[in-house]
Motif scaffolding. Structure first.
Motif, mmCIF file in Angstrom:
data_model
loop_
_atom_site.group_PDB
_atom_site.id
_atom_site.type_symbol
_atom_site.label_atom_id
_atom_site.label_comp_id
_atom_site.label_asym_id
_atom_site.label_seq_id
_atom_site.Cartn_x
_atom_site.Cartn_y
_atom_site.Cartn_z
ATOM 1 N N VAL A 125 0.872 -1.167 0.000
ATOM 2 C CA VAL A 125 0.000 0.000 0.000
ATOM 3 C C VAL A 125 0.913 1.222 0.000
ATOM 4 N N ALA A 126 0.661 2.136 -0.913
ATOM 5 C CA ALA A 126 1.460 3.368 -1.010
ATOM 6 C C ALA A 126 0.538 4.573 -0.921
ATOM 7 N N ARG A 127 1.033 5.601 -0.275
ATOM 8 C CA ARG A 127 0.325 6.880 -0.195
ATOM 9 C C ARG A 127 1.305 7.926 -0.712
ATOM 10 N N HIS A 182 -5.336 -0.986 -7.555
ATOM 11 C CA HIS A 182 -6.436 -0.052 -7.281
ATOM 12 C C HIS A 182 -5.856 1.268 -6.800
ATOM 13 N N ARG A 183 -6.408 2.357 -7.310
ATOM 14 C CA ARG A 183 -5.962 3.704 -6.930
ATOM 15 C C ARG A 183 -7.165 4.528 -6.516
ATOM 16 N N THR A 184 -7.009 5.252 -5.413
ATOM 17 C CA THR A 184 -8.010 6.211 -4.961
ATOM 18 C C THR A 184 -7.370 7.586 -4.915
ATOM 19 N N LEU A 185 -8.030 8.557 -5.505
ATOM 20 C CA LEU A 185 -7.591 9.952 -5.466
ATOM 21 C C LEU A 185 -8.208 10.631 -4.264
ATOM 22 N N GLY A 234 -3.069 16.817 -3.252
ATOM 23 C CA GLY A 234 -3.710 15.704 -2.570
ATOM 24 C C GLY A 234 -2.816 14.499 -2.506
ATOM 25 N N PHE A 235 -3.455 13.342 -2.455
ATOM 26 C CA PHE A 235 -2.761 12.066 -2.338
ATOM 27 C C PHE A 235 -3.358 11.053 -3.304
ATOM 28 N N PHE A 236 -2.522 10.123 -3.730
ATOM 29 C CA PHE A 236 -2.979 8.887 -4.335
ATOM 30 C C PHE A 236 -2.768 7.802 -3.290
ATOM 31 N N VAL A 237 -3.781 6.993 -3.068
ATOM 32 C CA VAL A 237 -3.658 5.837 -2.187
ATOM 33 C C VAL A 237 -3.781 4.610 -3.091
#
Length: 169
Positions: free
Chosen positions: A114-116, A155-158, A138-141
């Motif tokens: 998991v990367a942030r 999977h990527r969440t903005l 912001g961040f990508f998680v």
């Protein structure tokens, strides 16, 4: 596991620590290639996938709904290109842009991670002769998986911290 946690646990060999660092570098390169996919193709050739195919797993999904509503919730990453780059897409009013990805915090557990990652995205647009700039932070998680071809985003969440548009002078 984070690198600090690994260093503090005497049970990890030098080889394991080096593998962790190698994985971190490869994951950081993924983050940069994502931005390059956006930035190397601002001239309209729309070949973002040249870089993104080496960033995302083929079945990867993204959730950018925070930036554009329900149509961007948990969609295949390839569909994101069309949403952004179509003639009436979210980037259609933009003239120039650049996407900066910061360093990532990464927790690795075997072949999963998991990367942030912090981001700063800049955009220059024009509407009816009125120039404007848009900045998004912001961040990508990301949930990542080690594949035969290397680490890939599954999977990527903005997440957006703030976004602002202002007129150019």
């Amino acid at each position: 596991m984070t690198y600090n946690a690994m260093r503090q646990n005497a049970g990890h060999s030098l080889e394991q620590r080096l593998q962790y660092l190698e994985d971190r570098i490869e994951i950081q390169d993924l983050m940069v290639r994502y931005g390059l996919g956006q930035d190397l193709h601002e001239d309209g050739d729309n070949d973002v996938l040249e870089q993104w195919d080496s960033v995302f797993a083929p079945e990867a999904r993204v959730d950018y709904s925070v930036a554009g509503g329900a149509q961007l919730k948990d969609i295949p990453f390839r569909d994101l290109v069309e949403v952004m780059r179509a003639p009436d897409g979210s980037m259609s009013g933009l003239l120039k842009w650049q996407h900066f990805q910061g360093f990532s915090t990464v927790d690795i557990d075997g072949d999963r991670a998991v990367a942030r990652t912090q981001h700063l995205h800049t955009h220059k647009g024009d509407t009816d002769g009125q120039g404007w700039n848009l900045i998004q932070t912001g961040f990508f998680v990301d949930r990542l998986e080690r594949r035969a071809e290397g680490w890939r985003i599954a999977h990527r969440t903005l997440e957006i911290i703030w976004m602002d548009t202002f007129a150019t002078v």
